[in-house]
Design an enzyme around this catalytic site. Sequence first.
Site, PDB file in Angstrom:
ATOM      1  N   CYS A   1       4.470  -6.485  10.479  1.00  0.00           N
ATOM      2  CA  CYS A   1       4.080  -5.556   9.416  1.00  0.00           C
ATOM      3  C   CYS A   1       5.363  -5.113   8.737  1.00  0.00           C
ATOM      4  CB  CYS A   1       3.318  -4.359   9.986  1.00  0.00           C
ATOM      5  SG  CYS A   1       2.967  -3.044   8.777  1.00  0.00           S
ATOM      6  N   THR A   2       5.370  -5.100   7.410  1.00  0.00           N
ATOM      7  CA  THR A   2       6.601  -4.780   6.693  1.00  0.00           C
ATOM      8  C   THR A   2       7.105  -3.380   7.002  1.00  0.00           C
ATOM      9  OG1 THR A   2       5.264  -4.136   4.766  1.00  0.00           O
ATOM     10  CG2 THR A   2       6.132  -6.384   4.808  1.00  0.00           C
TER      11      THR A   2
ATOM     12  N   CYS B   1       3.475  -7.032   1.850  1.00  0.00           N
ATOM     13  CA  CYS B   1       2.425  -6.490   2.724  1.00  0.00           C
ATOM     14  C   CYS B   1       1.708  -7.661   3.386  1.00  0.00           C
ATOM     15  CB  CYS B   1       1.441  -5.655   1.900  1.00  0.00           C
ATOM     16  SG  CYS B   1       0.004  -5.063   2.815  1.00  0.00           S
TER      17      CYS B   1
ATOM     18  N   SER C   1       0.831  -1.205   0.000  1.00  0.00           N
ATOM     19  CA  SER C   1       0.000   0.000   0.000  1.00  0.00           C
ATOM     20  C   SER C   1       0.864   1.251   0.000  1.00  0.00           C
ATOM     21  CB  SER C   1      -0.918   0.003   1.222  1.00  0.00           C
ATOM     22  OG  SER C   1      -0.150  -0.019   2.418  1.00  0.00           O
TER      23      SER C   1
END
Length: 301
Positions: free
Chosen positions: A177-178, A70, A8
């Site tokens: 979370c990346t 993601c 995103s």
Amino acid sequence: MKIALMDSGIGLLAAAGAVRRLCPEADLVLSSDPDGMPWGPRTPRDVTERALVVARAAAEHCPDALIVACNTATVHALPTLRAELEPGLPVIGTVPAIKPAAAGGGPLAIWATPATTGSPYQHGLIRDFAPSVGVTEVPCPGLADAVDAADEAAIDRAVAAAAALTPRDVRAVVLGCTHYELVAERIRTALRRPGLPDAVLYGSADAVAAQALRRIGEGGGAGAGSGDGRGYGYGVDRVLVTSVTSTGLSDGAMGGSSGNPAGRPSGGRLTVLLSGRESVLPEPALAYAEGRLLAAVDQVR
């Protein structure tokens, strides 16, 4: 060789940096969705639709593999992405590194977005990979958004809040979370306890990068290299997951090491797609070592 990454926002920088370290000559396509971010609050159907748009934009550049950098998109959209793009384009998802973190015996904590924390998806990973280890799930509201904006004050507040929820005896923390890998050093500092060794942080960037290269080497194909038995992406039994340590190359926090000791730009060509539009790296990306290195490589071509 050309590898595409999608997310995103700028959370894909961590995996892009890992690809650059493993295969400096590879061309990179970074496809993100500033028009639709954040994806976290969206419904699974919305996430899938946005992920398809971003993936299709990347696929138009004919990469040899696509990394879904993601966690949210991997959970909700990976089967749809694979159904559309494979076998012609191998698609590699991102799984939190719970299994290698649990190998030390715990206790461990998993930092993740509020939507992922407590979800059936994360509980399934804990059940499968850490059934006998004490696990604390730590929600990190606002942290991914703060990283995307390179808002240092907001990052510090979100990290401090999550650290306060992390038990003192935890010595392994999974970055679920990346985006969080970009501020690994800040997280480690916030978790530091007097008289105790630093917590070991476990990210996924190195593993997905290695899996993408392996898929390309195997000739890709649907399901190739999915050694985790879940179809989520990299094979947790067969790919080394490198912990984000104080001396590791994954410390991409603001002001950190570039991962290029000689300070010389090197590597393949960079293409940046923002909601399908060819552009340059967004300004917040340059707050991180990975973004600065990618920009430097692009400028010398």
